[in-house]
Write a protein that holds these residues in place. Structure first.
Motif, PDB file in Angstrom:
ATOM      1  N   ALA A 155      29.028   5.178 -26.661  1.00 42.79           N
ATOM      2  CA  ALA A 155      30.063   5.077 -25.822  1.00 42.79           C
ATOM      3  C   ALA A 155      29.681   4.808 -24.466  1.00 42.79           C
ATOM      4  CB  ALA A 155      31.228   5.500 -26.020  1.00 42.79           C
ATOM      5  N   GLY A 156      29.396   6.245 -23.569  1.00 39.45           N
ATOM      6  CA  GLY A 156      29.345   6.686 -22.459  1.00 39.45           C
ATOM      7  C   GLY A 156      27.991   5.956 -22.103  1.00 39.45           C
ATOM      8  N   VAL A 157      26.589   6.106 -22.655  1.00 41.91           N
ATOM      9  CA  VAL A 157      26.150   5.046 -22.335  1.00 41.91           C
ATOM     10  C   VAL A 157      26.356   3.712 -21.677  1.00 41.91           C
ATOM     11  CG1 VAL A 157      23.404   4.225 -22.818  1.00 41.91           C
ATOM     12  CG2 VAL A 157      23.952   6.235 -24.027  1.00 41.91           C
ATOM     13  N   ALA A 158      27.183   2.661 -22.550  1.00 44.18           N
ATOM     14  CA  ALA A 158      27.645   1.742 -22.584  1.00 44.18           C
ATOM     15  C   ALA A 158      28.578   1.828 -21.487  1.00 44.18           C
ATOM     16  CB  ALA A 158      28.146   0.997 -23.847  1.00 44.18           C
ATOM     17  N   ALA A 159      28.936   2.405 -21.335  1.00 36.97           N
ATOM     18  CA  ALA A 159      29.995   2.699 -20.147  1.00 36.97           C
ATOM     19  C   ALA A 159      29.574   2.817 -18.669  1.00 36.97           C
ATOM     20  CB  ALA A 159      31.062   3.846 -20.101  1.00 36.97           C
ATOM     21  N   ALA A 160      28.434   4.314 -18.671  1.00 40.73           N
ATOM     22  CA  ALA A 160      27.894   4.260 -17.582  1.00 40.73           C
ATOM     23  C   ALA A 160      26.803   3.273 -17.217  1.00 40.73           C
ATOM     24  CB  ALA A 160      26.559   5.537 -17.967  1.00 40.73           C
ATOM     25  N   LYS A 161      26.372   2.072 -18.237  1.00 37.64           N
ATOM     26  CA  LYS A 161      25.710   0.999 -17.755  1.00 37.64           C
ATOM     27  C   LYS A 161      26.359  -0.295 -16.910  1.00 37.64           C
ATOM     28  CE  LYS A 161      21.928   0.574 -18.394  1.00 37.64           C
ATOM     29  NZ  LYS A 161      20.524   0.758 -17.430  1.00 37.64           N
ATOM     30  N   ALA A 162      27.423  -0.631 -17.550  1.00 42.37           N
ATOM     31  CA  ALA A 162      29.148  -1.527 -17.320  1.00 42.37           C
ATOM     32  C   ALA A 162      29.456  -1.110 -16.298  1.00 42.37           C
ATOM     33  CB  ALA A 162      29.476  -1.454 -18.564  1.00 42.37           C
ATOM     34  N   SER A 163      29.799   0.049 -15.775  1.00 42.51           N
ATOM     35  CA  SER A 163      30.612   0.562 -14.977  1.00 42.51           C
ATOM     36  C   SER A 163      29.882   0.408 -12.993  1.00 42.51           C
ATOM     37  CB  SER A 163      30.495   1.935 -14.881  1.00 42.51           C
ATOM     38  OG  SER A 163      31.670   2.367 -13.455  1.00 42.51           O
ATOM     39  N   LYS A 164      30.453  -0.793 -11.821  1.00 46.01           N
ATOM     40  CA  LYS A 164      30.586  -0.838 -11.020  1.00 46.01           C
ATOM     41  C   LYS A 164      30.484  -0.286  -9.921  1.00 46.01           C
ATOM     42  CE  LYS A 164      29.707  -5.447 -11.528  1.00 46.01           C
ATOM     43  NZ  LYS A 164      29.315  -5.965 -12.923  1.00 46.01           N
ATOM     44  N   THR A 165      32.205   0.995 -10.305  1.00 43.44           N
ATOM     45  CA  THR A 165      32.100   1.915  -9.395  1.00 43.44           C
ATOM     46  C   THR A 165      31.778   3.535  -9.920  1.00 43.44           C
ATOM     47  OG1 THR A 165      34.019   2.639 -11.125  1.00 43.44           O
ATOM     48  CG2 THR A 165      34.601   0.892  -9.606  1.00 43.44           C
ATOM     49  N   GLY A 166      30.833   3.249 -10.779  1.00 45.00           N
ATOM     50  CA  GLY A 166      30.140   5.322 -10.803  1.00 45.00           C
ATOM     51  C   GLY A 166      31.492   6.235 -11.319  1.00 45.00           C
ATOM     52  N   LYS A 180      37.784  16.029 -29.444  1.00 46.90           N
ATOM     53  CA  LYS A 180      36.854  16.870 -28.358  1.00 46.90           C
ATOM     54  C   LYS A 180      35.566  16.740 -28.896  1.00 46.90           C
ATOM     55  CE  LYS A 180      39.337  20.426 -25.282  1.00 46.90           C
ATOM     56  NZ  LYS A 180      39.266  20.400 -23.902  1.00 46.90           N
ATOM     57  N   LYS A 181      35.252  16.010 -30.065  1.00 51.13           N
ATOM     58  CA  LYS A 181      34.110  15.487 -29.794  1.00 51.13           C
ATOM     59  C   LYS A 181      33.987  14.348 -29.945  1.00 51.13           C
ATOM     60  CE  LYS A 181      33.068  15.517 -34.206  1.00 51.13           C
ATOM     61  NZ  LYS A 181      32.602  15.751 -35.993  1.00 51.13           N
ATOM     62  N   PHE A 182      34.873  13.303 -29.717  1.00 53.46           N
ATOM     63  CA  PHE A 182      34.474  12.149 -29.253  1.00 53.46           C
ATOM     64  C   PHE A 182      34.763  12.815 -27.447  1.00 53.46           C
ATOM     65  CE2 PHE A 182      36.875  10.744 -32.321  1.00 53.46           C
ATOM     66  CZ  PHE A 182      36.957   9.868 -32.600  1.00 53.46           C
ATOM     67  N   GLN A 183      34.764  13.183 -26.907  1.00 51.95           N
ATOM     68  CA  GLN A 183      35.107  13.169 -25.428  1.00 51.95           C
ATOM     69  C   GLN A 183      33.533  13.729 -24.871  1.00 51.95           C
ATOM     70  OE1 GLN A 183      38.002  16.459 -24.135  1.00 51.95           O
ATOM     71  NE2 GLN A 183      36.238  16.768 -21.613  1.00 51.95           N
ATOM     72  N   ALA A 184      32.643  14.726 -26.046  1.00 49.31           N
ATOM     73  CA  ALA A 184      32.020  15.475 -25.008  1.00 49.31           C
ATOM     74  C   ALA A 184      30.561  14.779 -25.707  1.00 49.31           C
ATOM     75  CB  ALA A 184      31.678  16.972 -26.160  1.00 49.31           C
ATOM     76  N   GLY A 185      30.302  14.171 -26.202  1.00 44.05           N
ATOM     77  CA  GLY A 185      29.616  12.494 -26.765  1.00 44.05           C
ATOM     78  C   GLY A 185      29.769  11.787 -25.442  1.00 44.05           C
ATOM     79  N   PHE A 186      30.641  10.989 -25.405  1.00 44.51           N
ATOM     80  CA  PHE A 186      30.983  10.216 -24.320  1.00 44.51           C
ATOM     81  C   PHE A 186      30.766  10.406 -22.830  1.00 44.51           C
ATOM     82  CE2 PHE A 186      34.624   8.425 -21.346  1.00 44.51           C
ATOM     83  CZ  PHE A 186      33.198   6.955 -21.333  1.00 44.51           C
ATOM     84  N   GLU A 187      31.178  11.482 -23.285  1.00 44.27           N
ATOM     85  CA  GLU A 187      30.406  12.360 -21.456  1.00 44.27           C
ATOM     86  C   GLU A 187      29.133  13.030 -20.999  1.00 44.27           C
ATOM     87  OE1 GLU A 187      34.384  15.377 -19.822  1.00 44.27           O
ATOM     88  OE2 GLU A 187      32.807  16.299 -20.945  1.00 44.27           O
ATOM     89  N   GLN A 188      28.092  13.008 -22.365  1.00 50.42           N
ATOM     90  CA  GLN A 188      27.134  13.403 -22.586  1.00 50.42           C
ATOM     91  C   GLN A 188      26.385  12.223 -21.824  1.00 50.42           C
ATOM     92  OE1 GLN A 188      25.549  15.392 -25.870  1.00 50.42           O
ATOM     93  NE2 GLN A 188      23.209  15.434 -25.170  1.00 50.42           N
ATOM     94  N   GLY A 189      27.175  10.850 -23.160  1.00 44.09           N
ATOM     95  CA  GLY A 189      26.186   9.985 -22.913  1.00 44.09           C
ATOM     96  C   GLY A 189      26.492   9.203 -21.214  1.00 44.09           C
ATOM     97  N   VAL A 190      27.884   9.182 -21.081  1.00 48.39           N
ATOM     98  CA  VAL A 190      27.968   8.865 -19.415  1.00 48.39           C
ATOM     99  C   VAL A 190      26.400   9.845 -19.067  1.00 48.39           C
ATOM    100  CG1 VAL A 190      29.776   8.736 -17.054  1.00 48.39           C
ATOM    101  CG2 VAL A 190      29.900   8.051 -20.162  1.00 48.39           C
ATOM    102  N   LYS A 191      26.854  10.924 -18.717  1.00 54.04           N
ATOM    103  CA  LYS A 191      25.652  11.813 -17.792  1.00 54.04           C
ATOM    104  C   LYS A 191      23.828  11.705 -17.528  1.00 54.04           C
ATOM    105  CE  LYS A 191      29.192  13.653 -14.753  1.00 54.04           C
ATOM    106  NZ  LYS A 191      28.815  13.622 -13.939  1.00 54.04           N
ATOM    107  N   ASP A 192      24.049  11.689 -19.468  1.00 60.68           N
ATOM    108  CA  ASP A 192      22.639  11.404 -18.963  1.00 60.68           C
ATOM    109  C   ASP A 192      21.922   9.862 -19.039  1.00 60.68           C
ATOM    110  OD1 ASP A 192      22.367  13.794 -20.720  1.00 60.68           O
ATOM    111  OD2 ASP A 192      22.213  12.855 -22.550  1.00 60.68           O
ATOM    112  N   THR A 193      23.109   8.596 -18.655  1.00 63.10           N
ATOM    113  CA  THR A 193      22.569   7.421 -17.838  1.00 63.10           C
ATOM    114  C   THR A 193      22.436   7.565 -16.963  1.00 63.10           C
ATOM    115  OG1 THR A 193      23.012   6.891 -20.065  1.00 63.10           O
ATOM    116  CG2 THR A 193      23.157   5.445 -18.534  1.00 63.10           C
ATOM    117  N   ASN A 194      23.979   8.177 -15.954  1.00 64.82           N
ATOM    118  CA  ASN A 194      23.941   7.928 -14.554  1.00 64.82           C
ATOM    119  C   ASN A 194      24.123   9.627 -14.413  1.00 64.82           C
ATOM    120  OD1 ASN A 194      24.113   7.380 -11.642  1.00 64.82           O
ATOM    121  ND2 ASN A 194      26.034   6.570 -12.406  1.00 64.82           N
TER     122      ASN A 194
END
Length: 351
Positions: A155-166, A180-194
């Motif tokens: 989800a973090g990967v998808a969010a980072a790729k779909a976001s226009k504002t960053g 917290k597991k949901f948060q951790a995975g999401f943040e990591q996916g976002v940051k690894d992508t952008n």
């Protein structure tokens, strides 16, 4: 949400989970006896906060019970939580379900752990299932758990790729280790992508207040605040409260990411479905069905039963045609999925 505890036998029909979300109502069932003299096999689920009709976690469990009724020809029983209930209420609920001959008896959510620890030893011939918890164990206890962080990474990967504002948002229902597991995975996916992306994080309530899983208005207000802060994709892991976040994203023309069930296909969220980019899914439905089937087959499954990306126990839904049209997003998510399964990426379980 119903305010009284109900133990009822549910019918096989019921329109594709007219269960959860913004309006927690529409729960059809036919009440029939399930006492120990009933010859037909019975199985029971005791719902988590929010109850059936949350368009998310509880509804996924109910879908598994429905499938068992249809395919295994059993009778299903349901028990709803009450507002502000304590451990004694859960103990009484599980005890009543077990005394009536239901087998298995499944607690939907980690909050049932203390109650199952007390009740399971008193009914050694009954299998007790608990979803999202491994703290309570026993010879007749099945722990059905998921790698939520892996689905959230996607989800973090998808969010980072779909976001226009960053800038994207994460909303947790209640600040507990599971979320917290949901948060951790999401943040990591976002940051690894952008690496330059910004993740806004907000929890709706703190224990012992679990309203953050039950009140859509809390999710709506949090999402509105994050959107005002620049987020154009909001991911809420908040049960029924998450439906409010989806509503807010829809109203503002932003993306929402659902949780637990494929919320794009939830009847109660149809009005906002076009705003649901994707959903992090947990195969709670199969976990419930599989445990019931194991009991019916005479080989009850016990101990830890883990569902991850490698077994499609968690994942990312692609029901929204707009998501499928984002070929770069889909490709990035598929690569991330393959890398996690191949152990090239290790997803954190805590922020």
């Amino acid at each position: 949400m119903r305010r009284i505890t109900r133990i009822a036998t549910v019918g096989i029909a019921s329109a594709a989970l007219a269960l959860s979300a913004t309006a927690c109502g529409g729960k059809s069932s036919s009440d029939t006896s399930s006492d120990s003299t009933t010859k037909a096999a019975t199985a029971a689920i005791a719902y988590d906060i929010g109850g059936r009709g949350d368009q998310s976690f509880n509804d996924a469990a109910y879908a598994g019970l429905q499938r068992a009724e249809s395919e295994l020809k059993i009778k299903g029983a349901e028990a709803e939580p009450t507002d502000g209930e304590g451990e004694a209420d859960k103990v009484q609920r599980l005890t009543e379900l077990a005394r009536k001959g239901n087998n298995p008896v499944i607690g939907v959510g980690f909050a049932y752990a203390p109650a199952i620890k007390k009740v399971a030893p008193k009914f050694p011939n009954t299998t007790f299932g608990i979803i999202d918890d491994t703290s309570v164990t026993g010879p007749n206890v099945a722990n059905m758990v998921f790698n939520e962080e892996q689905g959230s990474y996607l989800a973090g990967v998808a969010a980072a790729k779909a976001s226009k504002t960053g800038t994207v948002g994460f909303i947790g229902g209640v600040e507990v280790p599971l979320i917290k597991k949901f948060q951790a995975g999401f943040e990591q996916g976002v940051k690894d992508t952008n690496p330059n992306a910004k993740v806004l994080v907000q929890y709706l309530t703190q224990p012992p207040n679990f309203d953050g899983f039950a009140k859509p208005d809390l999710g709506k207000a949090a999402a509105q605040g994050q959107i005002d802060g620049g987020a154009d994709v909001v991911y809420a892991a908040a049960g029924l409260a998450g439906s409010g976040a989806i509503e807010a994203a829809s109203a503002k023309g932003k993306w929402a990411i659902g949780v637990d069930s494929d919320q794009y296909n939830q009847a109660g969220l149809a009005k906002y479905k076009d705003a649901i980019l994707t959903s992090v899914t947990k195969d709670v439905s199969d976990s419930v069905f599989n445990l019931i089937k194991s009991v019916e087959d005479g080989k009850p499954t016990t101990g830890e039963i883990r569902y991850g990306l490698d077994k499609d126990g968690v994942g990312l839904a692609d029901s929204n045609p707009k998501y499928k049209e984002m070929t770069d997003v889909v490709a990035a998510v598929e690569k991330a999925k393959a890398d996690i399964i191949a152990k090239k990426i290790t997803v954190k379980t805590a922020p």
